[in-house]
Design a protein around this motif. Sequence first.
Motif, PDB file in Angstrom:
ATOM      1  N   SER A   1      33.967  -5.155 -11.875  1.00  0.00           N
ATOM      2  CA  SER A   1      32.947  -5.737 -12.739  1.00  0.00           C
ATOM      3  C   SER A   1      31.986  -4.636 -13.173  1.00  0.00           C
ATOM      4  O   SER A   1      32.169  -3.464 -12.870  1.00  0.00           O
ATOM      5  CB  SER A   1      32.189  -6.846 -12.000  1.00  0.00           C
ATOM      6  OG  SER A   1      31.454  -6.304 -10.915  1.00  0.00           O
ATOM      7  N   GLY A   2      30.953  -5.006 -13.867  1.00  0.00           N
ATOM      8  CA  GLY A   2      29.989  -4.027 -14.330  1.00  0.00           C
ATOM      9  C   GLY A   2      28.908  -3.700 -13.328  1.00  0.00           C
ATOM     10  O   GLY A   2      27.930  -3.043 -13.677  1.00  0.00           O
ATOM     11  N   ARG A   3      29.074  -4.156 -12.084  1.00  0.00           N
ATOM     12  CA  ARG A   3      28.062  -3.915 -11.065  1.00  0.00           C
ATOM     13  C   ARG A   3      28.693  -3.355  -9.792  1.00  0.00           C
ATOM     14  O   ARG A   3      29.902  -3.510  -9.571  1.00  0.00           O
ATOM     15  CB  ARG A   3      27.280  -5.202 -10.759  1.00  0.00           C
ATOM     16  CG  ARG A   3      26.597  -5.809 -11.977  1.00  0.00           C
ATOM     17  CD  ARG A   3      25.675  -6.935 -11.600  1.00  0.00           C
ATOM     18  NE  ARG A   3      24.507  -6.476 -10.825  1.00  0.00           N
ATOM     19  CZ  ARG A   3      23.416  -5.939 -11.386  1.00  0.00           C
ATOM     20  NH1 ARG A   3      23.347  -5.782 -12.693  1.00  0.00           N
ATOM     21  NH2 ARG A   3      22.396  -5.568 -10.632  1.00  0.00           N
TER      22      ARG A   3
ATOM     23  N   GLU B   1      28.154  -3.200  -5.547  1.00  0.00           N
ATOM     24  CA  GLU B   1      27.465  -3.684  -4.359  1.00  0.00           C
ATOM     25  C   GLU B   1      27.118  -2.502  -3.469  1.00  0.00           C
ATOM     26  O   GLU B   1      27.850  -1.505  -3.414  1.00  0.00           O
ATOM     27  CB  GLU B   1      28.349  -4.665  -3.586  1.00  0.00           C
ATOM     28  CG  GLU B   1      28.450  -6.045  -4.190  1.00  0.00           C
ATOM     29  CD  GLU B   1      29.154  -6.995  -3.235  1.00  0.00           C
ATOM     30  OE1 GLU B   1      30.201  -6.605  -2.685  1.00  0.00           O
ATOM     31  OE2 GLU B   1      28.651  -8.110  -3.031  1.00  0.00           O
TER      32      GLU B   1
ATOM     33  N   GLU C   1      23.036  -5.659  -1.948  1.00  0.00           N
ATOM     34  CA  GLU C   1      22.379  -5.783  -3.240  1.00  0.00           C
ATOM     35  C   GLU C   1      23.259  -5.068  -4.255  1.00  0.00           C
ATOM     36  O   GLU C   1      24.139  -4.289  -3.884  1.00  0.00           O
ATOM     37  CB  GLU C   1      20.980  -5.179  -3.205  1.00  0.00           C
ATOM     38  CG  GLU C   1      20.905  -3.745  -2.718  1.00  0.00           C
ATOM     39  CD  GLU C   1      19.458  -3.289  -2.621  1.00  0.00           C
ATOM     40  OE1 GLU C   1      18.766  -3.312  -3.655  1.00  0.00           O
ATOM     41  OE2 GLU C   1      19.025  -2.918  -1.518  1.00  0.00           O
ATOM     42  N   SER C   2      23.047  -5.337  -5.521  1.00  0.00           N
ATOM     43  CA  SER C   2      23.918  -4.785  -6.544  1.00  0.00           C
ATOM     44  C   SER C   2      23.095  -4.119  -7.641  1.00  0.00           C
ATOM     45  O   SER C   2      21.908  -4.405  -7.819  1.00  0.00           O
ATOM     46  CB  SER C   2      24.808  -5.873  -7.149  1.00  0.00           C
ATOM     47  OG  SER C   2      24.031  -6.845  -7.819  1.00  0.00           O
ATOM     48  N   PHE C   3      23.737  -3.216  -8.347  1.00  0.00           N
ATOM     49  CA  PHE C   3      23.110  -2.552  -9.484  1.00  0.00           C
ATOM     50  C   PHE C   3      24.169  -2.316 -10.545  1.00  0.00           C
ATOM     51  O   PHE C   3      25.383  -2.316 -10.266  1.00  0.00           O
ATOM     52  CB  PHE C   3      22.443  -1.236  -9.065  1.00  0.00           C
ATOM     53  CG  PHE C   3      23.366  -0.248  -8.417  1.00  0.00           C
ATOM     54  CD1 PHE C   3      24.087   0.680  -9.161  1.00  0.00           C
ATOM     55  CD2 PHE C   3      23.524  -0.236  -7.033  1.00  0.00           C
ATOM     56  CE1 PHE C   3      24.927   1.589  -8.556  1.00  0.00           C
ATOM     57  CE2 PHE C   3      24.367   0.678  -6.417  1.00  0.00           C
ATOM     58  CZ  PHE C   3      25.080   1.584  -7.180  1.00  0.00           C
ATOM     59  N   ALA C   4      23.721  -2.105 -11.772  1.00  0.00           N
ATOM     60  CA  ALA C   4      24.632  -1.950 -12.910  1.00  0.00           C
ATOM     61  C   ALA C   4      25.353  -0.609 -12.851  1.00  0.00           C
ATOM     62  O   ALA C   4      24.769   0.413 -12.490  1.00  0.00           O
ATOM     63  CB  ALA C   4      23.850  -2.077 -14.215  1.00  0.00           C
ATOM     64  N   PHE C   5      26.629  -0.634 -13.222  1.00  0.00           N
ATOM     65  CA  PHE C   5      27.445   0.572 -13.304  1.00  0.00           C
ATOM     66  C   PHE C   5      28.233   0.507 -14.618  1.00  0.00           C
ATOM     67  O   PHE C   5      29.400   0.153 -14.643  1.00  0.00           O
ATOM     68  CB  PHE C   5      28.384   0.649 -12.100  1.00  0.00           C
ATOM     69  CG  PHE C   5      29.131   1.956 -11.995  1.00  0.00           C
ATOM     70  CD1 PHE C   5      28.501   3.167 -12.217  1.00  0.00           C
ATOM     71  CD2 PHE C   5      30.474   1.969 -11.651  1.00  0.00           C
ATOM     72  CE1 PHE C   5      29.181   4.368 -12.100  1.00  0.00           C
ATOM     73  CE2 PHE C   5      31.167   3.150 -11.527  1.00  0.00           C
ATOM     74  CZ  PHE C   5      30.514   4.366 -11.756  1.00  0.00           C
TER      75      PHE C   5
END
Length: 449
Positions: free
Chosen positions: A260-262, A264, A306-310
Amino acid sequence: MAQKGSGDRRRSEDVAADADPGVAAVSRSRIGSWPLAGGIALLTALVVLIDVLTGNDLRLVPLLVVVPALASVYCSLRQTIWVAVWITTVVVGFRAGTDGTFWDFLFGIGFAVLACALGVAACAARIRHATEMARLRSAAVTLQRQILRPLPIATGHVLAHGLYEPLEEDRFVGGDIYEVVDSPYGTRVIIGDVQGKGLAAIGAGFAAIAAFREAAIREATLTGVVEALEDAVVRHNAFSAQTGEAERFVTALVLGFDGSGRVEAVNCGHLPPRLFHDGRSTAVPLRRTYVPLGLAGLSRETRTTESFAFPPGATLLVVTDGVTEARDAAGAFYPLDERAAAWAGHGPRELLDALHVDLEEFSGGVRRDDVAALALCRAPVEAGVRRPVDAVTVTVTGPGTAGVVPAGPEASGTARDTAAGPGASGASSGAGSPDPASSGSAPPMAMPF
Protein backbone atom coordinates in the motif's frame (compact mmCIF):
# COMPACT_ATOMS: atom_id res chain seq x y z
CA MET A 1 55.71 -36.72 12.55
CA ALA A 2 56.30 -33.74 14.81
CA GLN A 3 58.40 -32.04 12.13
CA LYS A 4 55.73 -32.71 9.52
CA GLY A 5 52.98 -31.30 11.79
CA SER A 6 55.10 -28.24 12.50
CA GLY A 7 55.65 -27.67 8.79
CA ASP A 8 51.95 -28.05 8.05
CA ARG A 9 51.14 -25.56 10.78
CA ARG A 10 53.60 -23.02 9.40
CA ARG A 11 52.20 -23.47 5.89
CA SER A 12 48.63 -23.01 7.16
CA GLU A 13 49.70 -19.84 8.96
CA ASP A 14 51.29 -18.52 5.76
CA VAL A 15 48.10 -19.26 3.82
CA ALA A 16 46.01 -17.51 6.48
CA ALA A 17 48.28 -14.48 6.29
CA ASP A 18 47.96 -14.39 2.51
CA ALA A 19 44.18 -14.75 2.67
CA ASP A 20 43.69 -12.08 5.33
CA PRO A 21 45.12 -8.65 4.48
CA GLY A 22 44.85 -7.60 8.12
CA VAL A 23 47.06 -10.50 9.27
CA ALA A 24 49.61 -9.84 6.53
CA ALA A 25 49.71 -6.12 7.28
CA VAL A 26 50.93 -6.52 10.86
CA SER A 27 54.18 -8.16 9.73
CA ARG A 28 54.98 -5.46 7.19
CA SER A 29 57.35 -2.62 8.00
CA ARG A 30 56.19 0.95 8.49
CA ILE A 31 59.52 2.12 7.06
CA GLY A 32 60.89 1.34 3.60
CA SER A 33 64.12 -0.63 3.38
CA TRP A 34 66.08 2.06 1.55
CA PRO A 35 65.05 4.93 3.85
CA LEU A 36 65.85 2.67 6.81
CA ALA A 37 69.29 1.77 5.43
CA GLY A 38 70.09 5.40 4.71
CA GLY A 39 68.96 6.51 8.16
CA ILE A 40 70.96 3.81 9.95
CA ALA A 41 74.08 4.58 7.90
CA LEU A 42 73.77 8.31 8.60
CA LEU A 43 73.20 7.73 12.32
CA THR A 44 76.17 5.36 12.54
CA ALA A 45 78.49 7.78 10.75
CA LEU A 46 77.38 10.67 12.98
CA VAL A 47 77.88 8.71 16.23
CA VAL A 48 81.27 7.34 15.17
CA LEU A 49 82.42 10.82 14.12
CA ILE A 50 81.40 12.39 17.42
CA ASP A 51 83.02 9.51 19.31
CA VAL A 52 86.32 9.99 17.45
CA LEU A 53 86.30 13.76 17.94
CA THR A 54 85.63 13.52 21.68
CA GLY A 55 88.29 10.87 22.25
CA ASN A 56 88.22 8.88 25.45
CA ASP A 57 86.18 11.49 27.28
CA LEU A 58 82.85 10.37 25.75
CA ARG A 59 82.24 6.95 24.24
CA LEU A 60 79.04 7.00 22.14
CA VAL A 61 79.43 4.00 19.84
CA PRO A 62 78.38 1.45 22.52
CA LEU A 63 75.09 3.37 22.80
CA LEU A 64 74.17 2.25 19.26
CA VAL A 65 72.94 -1.02 20.79
CA VAL A 66 69.60 0.70 21.51
CA VAL A 67 68.94 1.09 17.75
CA PRO A 68 67.69 -2.53 17.23
CA ALA A 69 65.22 -2.01 20.10
CA LEU A 70 63.85 1.08 18.36
CA ALA A 71 63.74 -0.73 15.01
CA SER A 72 61.73 -3.56 16.56
CA VAL A 73 58.81 -1.19 17.07
CA TYR A 74 58.48 0.00 13.47
CA CYS A 75 60.32 -2.50 11.26
CA SER A 76 59.69 -5.99 10.02
CA LEU A 77 61.54 -8.92 11.54
CA ARG A 78 63.92 -9.15 8.59
CA GLN A 79 64.75 -5.45 8.80
CA THR A 80 65.32 -5.68 12.54
CA ILE A 81 67.72 -8.61 12.07
CA TRP A 82 69.73 -6.67 9.50
CA VAL A 83 69.86 -3.62 11.79
CA ALA A 84 71.02 -5.83 14.69
CA VAL A 85 73.74 -7.44 12.56
CA TRP A 86 74.94 -4.05 11.34
CA ILE A 87 75.06 -2.49 14.81
CA THR A 88 76.80 -5.56 16.25
CA THR A 89 79.43 -5.37 13.51
CA VAL A 90 80.03 -1.65 14.09
CA VAL A 91 80.32 -2.03 17.87
CA VAL A 92 82.62 -5.07 17.62
CA GLY A 93 84.82 -3.33 15.05
CA PHE A 94 85.02 -0.20 17.17
CA ARG A 95 85.88 -2.23 20.29
CA ALA A 96 88.59 -4.10 18.43
CA GLY A 97 90.31 -0.81 17.55
CA THR A 98 90.34 0.62 21.07
CA ASP A 99 92.60 0.05 24.00
CA GLY A 100 91.47 -1.95 26.99
CA THR A 101 91.80 -5.22 28.79
CA PHE A 102 90.60 -8.51 27.40
CA TRP A 103 87.73 -8.58 29.86
CA ASP A 104 86.60 -5.08 28.88
CA PHE A 105 86.56 -6.20 25.26
CA LEU A 106 84.71 -9.42 26.09
CA PHE A 107 82.05 -7.76 28.24
CA GLY A 108 81.53 -4.96 25.70
CA ILE A 109 81.00 -7.42 22.85
CA GLY A 110 78.74 -9.62 24.97
CA PHE A 111 76.58 -6.68 25.97
CA ALA A 112 76.24 -5.53 22.35
CA VAL A 113 75.24 -9.00 21.13
CA LEU A 114 72.75 -9.45 23.98
CA ALA A 115 71.13 -6.05 23.42
CA CYS A 116 70.78 -6.62 19.67
CA ALA A 117 69.37 -10.13 20.22
CA LEU A 118 66.78 -8.74 22.63
CA GLY A 119 65.74 -6.20 19.99
CA VAL A 120 65.16 -8.99 17.47
CA ALA A 121 63.24 -11.03 20.04
CA ALA A 122 61.07 -8.03 20.89
CA CYS A 123 60.24 -7.53 17.22
CA ALA A 124 59.28 -11.19 16.81
CA ALA A 125 57.07 -11.05 19.91
CA ARG A 126 55.37 -7.85 18.70
CA ILE A 127 54.58 -9.34 15.30
CA ARG A 128 53.32 -12.58 16.85
CA HIS A 129 50.99 -10.74 19.22
CA ALA A 130 49.75 -8.37 16.50
CA THR A 131 49.07 -11.35 14.21
CA GLU A 132 47.00 -13.08 16.88
CA MET A 133 44.99 -9.92 17.49
CA ALA A 134 44.46 -9.41 13.76
CA ARG A 135 43.16 -12.97 13.42
CA LEU A 136 40.83 -12.45 16.36
CA ARG A 137 39.45 -9.24 14.84
CA SER A 138 39.09 -10.92 11.48
CA ALA A 139 37.22 -13.86 13.01
CA ALA A 140 34.86 -11.53 14.90
CA VAL A 141 34.06 -9.45 11.82
CA THR A 142 33.65 -12.57 9.66
CA LEU A 143 31.19 -13.95 12.20
CA GLN A 144 29.36 -10.63 12.16
CA ARG A 145 29.13 -10.65 8.38
CA GLN A 146 27.89 -14.23 8.31
CA ILE A 147 25.04 -13.32 10.66
CA LEU A 148 23.89 -10.44 8.48
CA ARG A 149 22.31 -11.11 5.10
CA PRO A 150 24.29 -10.06 2.02
CA LEU A 151 22.97 -6.96 0.31
CA PRO A 152 21.19 -5.86 -1.82
CA ILE A 153 17.88 -7.59 -1.08
CA ALA A 154 14.89 -7.47 -3.42
CA THR A 155 11.41 -8.52 -2.34
CA GLY A 156 7.96 -8.14 -3.82
CA HIS A 157 7.53 -4.78 -2.07
CA VAL A 158 10.91 -3.10 -1.60
CA LEU A 159 14.47 -2.95 -2.86
CA ALA A 160 16.90 -2.69 0.04
CA HIS A 161 20.27 -1.12 -0.70
CA GLY A 162 22.81 -1.06 2.08
CA LEU A 163 25.96 0.39 3.56
CA TYR A 164 27.70 -1.69 6.20
CA GLU A 165 31.11 -0.96 7.69
CA PRO A 166 32.08 -3.08 10.70
CA LEU A 167 34.67 -1.77 13.11
CA GLU A 168 37.51 -4.30 13.07
CA GLU A 169 38.64 -3.90 16.66
CA ASP A 170 38.27 -6.93 18.89
CA ARG A 171 36.93 -5.07 21.93
CA PHE A 172 35.02 -2.50 19.86
CA VAL A 173 33.19 -4.81 17.47
CA GLY A 174 29.62 -3.64 17.58
CA GLY A 175 26.28 -5.36 17.33
CA ASP A 176 24.63 -3.49 14.46
CA ILE A 177 21.95 -5.66 12.85
CA TYR A 178 19.61 -5.47 9.91
CA GLU A 179 17.36 -7.87 8.04
CA VAL A 180 14.76 -7.85 5.26
CA VAL A 181 12.26 -10.72 5.10
CA ASP A 182 9.59 -11.30 2.46
CA SER A 183 6.63 -12.87 4.27
CA PRO A 184 3.01 -13.77 3.45
CA TYR A 185 2.02 -10.55 5.22
CA GLY A 186 4.37 -8.28 3.30
CA THR A 187 8.00 -7.33 3.66
CA ARG A 188 9.32 -6.87 7.19
CA VAL A 189 12.49 -4.87 7.82
CA ILE A 190 14.54 -4.43 10.99
CA ILE A 191 17.57 -2.30 11.72
CA GLY A 192 18.99 -2.19 15.22
CA ASP A 193 21.96 -1.85 17.50
CA VAL A 194 22.91 -4.05 20.45
CA GLN A 195 24.01 -2.24 23.59
CA GLY A 196 27.70 -2.68 24.25
CA LYS A 197 30.62 -3.99 22.21
CA GLY A 198 32.55 -7.18 21.68
CA LEU A 199 31.68 -10.75 20.82
CA ALA A 200 28.92 -10.84 23.42
CA ALA A 201 27.14 -8.06 21.51
CA ILE A 202 27.35 -10.14 18.34
CA GLY A 203 25.69 -13.03 20.21
CA ALA A 204 22.79 -10.83 21.31
CA GLY A 205 22.45 -9.52 17.78
CA PHE A 206 22.31 -13.05 16.42
CA ALA A 207 19.53 -13.92 18.86
CA ALA A 208 17.49 -10.93 17.68
CA ILE A 209 18.13 -11.64 13.98
CA ALA A 210 17.21 -15.33 14.29
CA ALA A 211 13.98 -14.46 16.10
CA PHE A 212 13.10 -11.83 13.50
CA ARG A 213 13.61 -14.19 10.56
CA GLU A 214 11.19 -16.67 12.09
CA ALA A 215 8.63 -14.25 13.52
CA ALA A 216 8.47 -12.10 10.40
CA ILE A 217 6.99 -15.05 8.52
CA ARG A 218 4.94 -16.54 11.34
CA GLU A 219 3.31 -13.47 12.90
CA ALA A 220 0.42 -11.80 11.09
CA THR A 221 0.96 -8.43 12.81
CA LEU A 222 4.01 -6.26 13.24
CA THR A 223 3.40 -6.04 16.98
CA GLY A 224 3.48 -9.82 17.09
CA VAL A 225 6.90 -9.72 15.46
CA VAL A 226 8.13 -7.21 18.03
CA GLU A 227 6.79 -9.30 20.92
CA ALA A 228 8.67 -12.32 19.58
CA LEU A 229 11.84 -10.24 19.41
CA GLU A 230 11.31 -9.08 22.99
CA ASP A 231 10.95 -12.67 24.19
CA ALA A 232 14.09 -13.72 22.29
CA VAL A 233 16.23 -10.96 23.80
CA VAL A 234 14.90 -11.71 27.30
CA ARG A 235 15.73 -15.41 26.88
CA HIS A 236 19.19 -14.54 25.61
CA ASN A 237 19.79 -12.30 28.62
CA ALA A 238 18.68 -15.08 30.96
CA PHE A 239 21.19 -17.43 29.36
CA SER A 240 23.90 -14.75 29.47
CA ALA A 241 23.30 -14.24 33.18
CA GLN A 242 23.83 -17.96 33.77
CA THR A 243 27.16 -17.87 31.94
CA GLY A 244 28.37 -14.70 33.64
CA GLU A 245 27.87 -12.35 30.69
CA ALA A 246 26.25 -8.95 31.08
CA GLU A 247 22.63 -8.56 30.03
CA ARG A 248 22.04 -6.38 26.97
CA PHE A 249 19.21 -4.56 25.30
CA VAL A 250 18.66 -3.91 21.60
CA THR A 251 17.41 -0.70 20.06
CA ALA A 252 15.44 -1.51 16.93
CA LEU A 253 13.20 -0.01 14.28
CA VAL A 254 10.81 -2.57 12.78
CA LEU A 255 9.02 -1.69 9.53
CA GLY A 256 6.28 -3.40 7.56
CA PHE A 257 5.61 -2.93 3.82
CA ASP A 258 2.42 -4.45 2.39
CA GLY A 259 2.25 -2.87 -1.06
CA SER A 260 0.00 0.00 0.00
CA GLY A 261 1.05 3.62 0.11
CA ARG A 262 1.91 3.45 3.80
CA VAL A 263 4.51 1.83 6.01
CA GLU A 264 3.87 0.37 9.46
CA ALA A 265 6.48 1.03 12.11
CA VAL A 266 7.32 0.13 15.69
CA ASN A 267 10.21 2.11 17.14
CA CYS A 268 11.96 0.43 20.06
CA GLY A 269 14.36 3.16 21.11
CA HIS A 270 16.02 3.50 17.70
CA LEU A 271 16.73 6.48 15.46
CA PRO A 272 13.72 7.52 13.36
CA PRO A 273 13.91 7.13 9.58
CA ARG A 274 14.26 9.89 7.01
CA LEU A 275 12.13 10.18 3.86
CA PHE A 276 13.59 11.48 0.59
CA HIS A 277 10.95 12.49 -1.95
CA ASP A 278 10.37 15.20 -4.54
CA GLY A 279 13.76 16.78 -3.88
CA ARG A 280 13.15 17.12 -0.17
CA SER A 281 14.49 15.35 2.90
CA THR A 282 12.24 15.11 5.93
CA ALA A 283 12.37 13.26 9.23
CA VAL A 284 9.51 10.79 9.59
CA PRO A 285 7.39 11.99 12.53
CA LEU A 286 6.95 8.82 14.57
CA ARG A 287 4.80 9.74 17.54
CA ARG A 288 5.83 7.00 19.95
CA THR A 289 9.24 5.64 20.85
CA TYR A 290 9.13 2.59 23.10
CA VAL A 291 11.78 1.05 25.32
CA PRO A 292 14.45 -1.07 23.60
CA LEU A 293 14.01 -4.80 23.16
CA GLY A 294 14.75 -6.66 26.36
CA LEU A 295 13.44 -3.88 28.63
CA ALA A 296 9.68 -4.24 28.21
CA GLY A 297 9.42 -5.51 31.77
CA LEU A 298 10.48 -2.07 32.99
CA SER A 299 7.66 -0.29 31.18
CA ARG A 300 3.90 -0.49 31.43
CA GLU A 301 3.41 0.62 27.84
CA THR A 302 2.17 -1.82 25.24
CA ARG A 303 3.97 -1.45 21.95
CA THR A 304 1.65 -0.50 19.09
CA THR A 305 2.17 0.22 15.43
CA GLU A 306 1.84 3.51 13.65
CA SER A 307 2.02 4.23 9.94
CA PHE A 308 3.34 6.92 7.64
CA ALA A 309 3.11 7.65 3.92
CA PHE A 310 5.60 6.06 1.53
CA PRO A 311 4.77 7.47 -1.91
CA PRO A 312 6.07 6.01 -5.19
CA GLY A 313 9.57 7.18 -6.03
CA ALA A 314 10.44 7.90 -2.40
CA THR A 315 13.48 6.55 -0.57
CA LEU A 316 13.46 5.68 3.11
CA LEU A 317 16.80 5.95 4.90
CA VAL A 318 17.36 4.16 8.22
CA VAL A 319 20.72 4.24 10.02
CA THR A 320 22.38 3.14 13.25
CA ASP A 321 24.07 5.45 15.73
CA GLY A 322 27.44 4.72 14.12
CA VAL A 323 26.36 7.41 11.63
CA THR A 324 24.88 10.02 13.94
CA GLU A 325 27.53 9.60 16.64
CA ALA A 326 30.54 9.87 14.33
CA ARG A 327 32.76 12.75 15.44
CA ASP A 328 35.09 15.16 13.72
CA ALA A 329 38.50 16.27 14.99
CA ALA A 330 36.86 18.80 17.32
CA GLY A 331 34.55 16.17 18.84
CA ALA A 332 31.34 17.41 17.20
CA PHE A 333 28.71 14.84 16.17
CA TYR A 334 27.89 14.20 12.55
CA PRO A 335 24.98 16.48 11.47
CA LEU A 336 22.96 13.99 9.43
CA ASP A 337 19.86 16.18 9.23
CA GLU A 338 21.84 19.09 7.83
CA ARG A 339 23.81 17.01 5.32
CA ALA A 340 20.78 15.01 4.13
CA ALA A 341 19.19 18.05 2.49
CA ALA A 342 21.92 18.07 -0.16
CA TRP A 343 21.13 14.48 -1.18
CA ALA A 344 17.37 14.84 -1.52
CA GLY A 345 17.46 14.29 -5.28
CA HIS A 346 19.66 11.19 -5.13
CA GLY A 347 18.54 7.64 -5.77
CA PRO A 348 19.04 4.98 -3.10
CA ARG A 349 22.45 3.89 -4.30
CA GLU A 350 23.74 7.44 -4.82
CA LEU A 351 22.35 8.42 -1.44
CA LEU A 352 24.38 5.78 0.37
CA ASP A 353 27.50 6.59 -1.65
CA ALA A 354 27.18 10.27 -0.74
CA LEU A 355 26.58 9.39 2.92
CA HIS A 356 29.64 7.16 3.06
CA VAL A 357 31.97 9.68 1.39
CA ASP A 358 30.73 12.56 3.53
CA LEU A 359 30.97 10.51 6.72
CA GLU A 360 34.57 9.56 5.96
CA GLU A 361 35.53 13.17 5.25
CA PHE A 362 33.78 14.42 8.38
CA SER A 363 35.41 11.90 10.72
CA GLY A 364 38.77 11.85 9.00
CA GLY A 365 38.47 8.10 8.57
CA VAL A 366 38.42 7.53 12.34
CA ARG A 367 35.46 5.40 13.41
CA ARG A 368 34.37 4.44 16.92
CA ASP A 369 31.43 2.23 16.05
CA ASP A 370 29.96 0.08 13.30
CA VAL A 371 28.16 1.94 10.53
CA ALA A 372 24.99 0.46 9.05
CA ALA A 373 22.41 2.11 6.81
CA LEU A 374 19.58 0.88 4.61
CA ALA A 375 18.04 2.83 1.73
CA LEU A 376 14.62 1.37 0.96
CA CYS A 377 12.55 2.10 -2.13
CA ARG A 378 9.53 0.52 -3.75
CA ALA A 379 10.19 -2.54 -5.86
CA PRO A 380 9.52 -1.94 -9.57
CA VAL A 381 6.24 -3.63 -10.46
CA GLU A 382 4.81 -4.10 -13.93
CA ALA A 383 1.40 -5.73 -14.39
CA GLY A 384 1.72 -7.39 -11.00
CA VAL A 385 4.99 -9.13 -11.88
CA ARG A 386 8.29 -8.05 -10.40
CA ARG A 387 10.88 -6.83 -12.90
CA PRO A 388 14.34 -8.39 -13.10
CA VAL A 389 16.60 -6.75 -10.55
CA ASP A 390 19.68 -6.30 -12.72
CA ALA A 391 20.72 -2.82 -11.63
CA VAL A 392 20.56 -3.06 -7.88
CA THR A 393 23.88 -2.25 -6.25
CA VAL A 394 25.19 -1.87 -2.75
CA THR A 395 28.10 -0.06 -1.23
CA VAL A 396 29.88 -2.41 1.15
CA THR A 397 33.16 -1.12 2.48
CA GLY A 398 35.86 -2.28 4.82
CA PRO A 399 39.01 -4.37 4.65
CA GLY A 400 38.69 -7.23 2.24
CA THR A 401 35.39 -6.05 0.74
CA ALA A 402 34.38 -4.27 -2.39
CA GLY A 403 31.30 -2.68 -3.87
CA VAL A 404 28.94 -4.99 -5.72
CA VAL A 405 28.62 -3.89 -9.32
CA PRO A 406 25.37 -4.10 -11.30
CA ALA A 407 24.49 -7.66 -12.14
CA GLY A 408 24.91 -8.86 -15.69
CA PRO A 409 22.54 -10.67 -18.03
CA GLU A 410 23.00 -13.98 -16.28
CA ALA A 411 21.90 -12.49 -12.94
CA SER A 412 18.98 -10.81 -14.68
CA GLY A 413 17.84 -14.13 -16.01
CA THR A 414 17.96 -15.60 -12.53
CA ALA A 415 15.87 -12.74 -11.25
CA ARG A 416 13.30 -13.31 -13.99
CA ASP A 417 13.10 -16.97 -13.08
CA THR A 418 12.64 -16.32 -9.38
CA ALA A 419 10.02 -13.64 -9.97
CA ALA A 420 7.71 -15.91 -11.89
CA GLY A 421 4.96 -16.06 -9.31
CA PRO A 422 3.71 -14.71 -6.00
CA GLY A 423 5.63 -17.28 -4.00
CA ALA A 424 8.85 -16.51 -5.76
CA SER A 425 9.39 -13.36 -3.80
CA GLY A 426 10.86 -15.38 -0.98
CA ALA A 427 13.74 -16.42 -3.21
CA SER A 428 15.14 -12.96 -3.02
CA SER A 429 15.52 -13.34 0.72
CA GLY A 430 18.72 -15.29 0.10
CA ALA A 431 19.97 -18.76 0.69
CA GLY A 432 19.28 -20.09 4.12
CA SER A 433 16.19 -17.95 4.60
CA PRO A 434 13.50 -19.45 6.81
CA ASP A 435 10.85 -18.24 4.37
CA PRO A 436 8.75 -21.30 3.47
CA ALA A 437 7.70 -19.60 0.25
CA SER A 438 11.29 -19.49 -0.94
CA SER A 439 12.02 -21.30 -4.18
CA GLY A 440 15.51 -22.12 -2.93
CA SER A 441 17.31 -19.76 -5.31
CA ALA A 442 19.81 -17.34 -3.87
CA PRO A 443 19.41 -13.63 -4.60
CA PRO A 444 20.84 -13.01 -8.07
CA MET A 445 23.13 -10.27 -6.83
CA ALA A 446 23.74 -11.25 -3.23
CA MET A 447 27.46 -11.52 -2.64
CA PRO A 448 29.14 -12.47 0.63
CA PHE A 449 30.89 -9.77 2.62
